[in-house]
Design a protein around this motif. Structure first.
Motif, mmCIF file in Angstrom:
data_model
loop_
_atom_site.group_PDB
_atom_site.id
_atom_site.type_symbol
_atom_site.label_atom_id
_atom_site.label_comp_id
_atom_site.label_asym_id
_atom_site.label_seq_id
_atom_site.Cartn_x
_atom_site.Cartn_y
_atom_site.Cartn_z
ATOM 1 N N GLY A 62 0.780 -1.222 0.000
ATOM 2 C CA GLY A 62 0.000 0.000 0.000
ATOM 3 C C GLY A 62 0.815 1.276 0.000
ATOM 4 O O GLY A 62 0.263 2.363 -0.086
ATOM 5 N N LEU A 63 2.130 1.175 0.103
ATOM 6 C CA LEU A 63 2.985 2.357 0.079
ATOM 7 C C LEU A 63 3.721 2.428 -1.246
ATOM 8 O O LEU A 63 4.094 1.406 -1.827
ATOM 9 N N GLY A 64 3.962 3.642 -1.710
ATOM 10 C CA GLY A 64 4.781 3.848 -2.891
ATOM 11 C C GLY A 64 6.039 4.572 -2.478
ATOM 12 O O GLY A 64 5.991 5.544 -1.741
ATOM 13 N N THR A 65 7.195 4.072 -2.940
ATOM 14 C CA THR A 65 8.467 4.715 -2.619
ATOM 15 C C THR A 65 9.142 5.138 -3.911
ATOM 16 O O THR A 65 9.392 4.316 -4.792
ATOM 17 N N LEU A 66 9.433 6.426 -4.005
ATOM 18 C CA LEU A 66 10.169 6.963 -5.138
ATOM 19 C C LEU A 66 11.603 7.173 -4.697
ATOM 20 O O LEU A 66 11.869 7.883 -3.729
ATOM 21 N N HIS A 67 12.520 6.526 -5.397
ATOM 22 C CA HIS A 67 13.955 6.659 -5.109
ATOM 23 C C HIS A 67 14.553 7.550 -6.189
ATOM 24 O O HIS A 67 14.395 7.285 -7.381
ATOM 25 N N ILE A 68 15.225 8.613 -5.759
ATOM 26 C CA ILE A 68 15.865 9.580 -6.657
ATOM 27 C C ILE A 68 17.340 9.597 -6.324
ATOM 28 O O ILE A 68 17.708 9.715 -5.158
#
Length: 123
Positions: A62-68
């Motif tokens: 249920g979580l979204g993680t954006l890695h930059i």
């Protein structure tokens, strides 16, 4: 990314298109694009080229993680000399902005350069 005028805004637009195609949570897109801008600008101003941007988007439980992350070739001598004459009231807030917006952030160094990264999490 070449260190030329307009490069950061061009990459920011392209990153925005990628985030839209990935259907990244709208709640973090604006913050993510600001983090992209700050990390890229830091690499252009303070490091040797090239600056390379990498993005990844993961959904889990249920979580979204954006890695930059932005990798550069390491600090330049000219940037060190230039920093001595910079007014801290006008410059130098990029790192603070990244830290304020990111859930996690950090830096890795190796022989080939420096990678600064940040993660933003959306529910």
């Amino acid at each position: 990314m070449p260190p030329v005028p307009g490069a950061v805004s061009d990459v920011r637009r392209r990153a925005g298109a990628v985030l839209a195609a990935w259907k990244v949570s709208p709640e973090i897109v604006e913050d993510a694009l600001l983090v992209v801008s700050e990390l890229l600008t830091n690499a252009i101003v303070h490091a040797l080229p090239p600056a390379v941007l990498r993005l990844s988007w993961m959904r889990d439980a249920g979580l979204g993680t954006l890695h930059i992350e932005v990798t550069d070739a390491g600090p330049s001598c000219a940037a060190r000399e230039q920093r001595a004459g910079i007014d801290p009231d006008e410059h130098g807030r990029g790192e603070e902005i990244v830290h304020a917006l990111a859930t996690r952030y950090g830096m890795r160094t190796c022989r080939r350069g420096v990678t600064r990264w940040a993660e933003l999490v959306a529910v």
